[in-house]
Design an enzyme around this catalytic site. Structure first.
Site: not given
Ligand code: 5RP
Length: 220
Positions: A32, A84, A96-97, A104
């Protein structure tokens, strides 16, 4: 029916409205945030530059010709835009995914406003279904994991992954996080934990949620 990517793109576009003229923008990490970077490129002549929360975001910003500054040089920021993994109506988040949680959290802490950009699948009643990422110093991996088990979680090492800071990630499964502010502090006090993925003490200020009916703006 809009795809998940189209929803992410819609919220990324909406977030541009929150970027003040001539500012340095804090930029998050993930798919995102990548859409947001691409939108930022369209107004790059109206901003001074960006502070990135990861090497990956820094590269993408630079590929668009956006200047990337260090947080030390930039000072406090007016706005931080990031995604997020989960978010509640109280705007508490699990992040943190992508493994970028430490930078962050640092950039978010230095920013006046945190704009969270998510597709509707990320809105939850209770945090914890998404495994909670925790960045740990490598030598503390096992001792931190034992403490996490005592707290009721099931930690799993993120295999083959090293953070931008040279550390490891434990993804903690099986938590039902009823009090995210308290758990965030508890986890931060375990020796060897660098950062945990709960963003509750410094929650988002605005959530732009991409839904099939359009972008919803939520505050708390
Ligand atoms: C990375 C994050 C991202 O914001 C979270 O993982 C969301 O990612 P995405 O927009 O790909 O769903 O915290 O460390």
């Amino acid at each position: 029916m809009l795809s998940q990517d189209e929803l992410k793109q819609a919220v990324a576009k909406a977030a541009i409205e929150y970027v003040p003229f001539d500012c340095i923008v804090g930029v998050g990490t993930g798919s995102t945030a990548n859409f947001f970077i691409d939108e930022l490129a369209k107004i790059k002549n109206k901003i001074r530059g960006a502070v990135a929360s990861s090497e990956a975001s820094a590269k993408r910003l630079q590929s668009h010709g956006i200047e990337v500054l260090s947080l030390n040089d930039a000072g406090d920021l007016q706005v931080y835009v990031d995604g997020a993994d989960e978010i509640t109506r109280h705007l508490h988040m699990v992040k943190g995914g992508g493994g970028a949680l430490t930078r962050e959290k640092i950039v978010a802490a230095a920013s006046k406003k945190f704009i969270c950009v998510c597709d509707a699948s990320k809105l939850v009643d209770v945090l914890g279904k998404f495994p909670l990422p925790i960045e740990v110093i490598p030598m503390a991996r096992s001792s931190v994991a034992r403490q996490l088990v005592k707290l009721g979680g099931q930690p799993a090492l993120r295999e083959g992954f090293t953070t931008d800071n040279g550390n490891l990630i434990l993804d903690v499964h099986g938590l039902q996080i009823m009090n995210p502010v308290e758990l965030e502090s508890t986890l931060d006090h375990i020796a060897g934990v660098v950062t945990n993925g709960l963003f509750a003490r410094r929650s988002a200020d605005v959530l732009l949620l991409g839904t099939p009916d359009g972008v919803k703006t939520m505050t708390f």
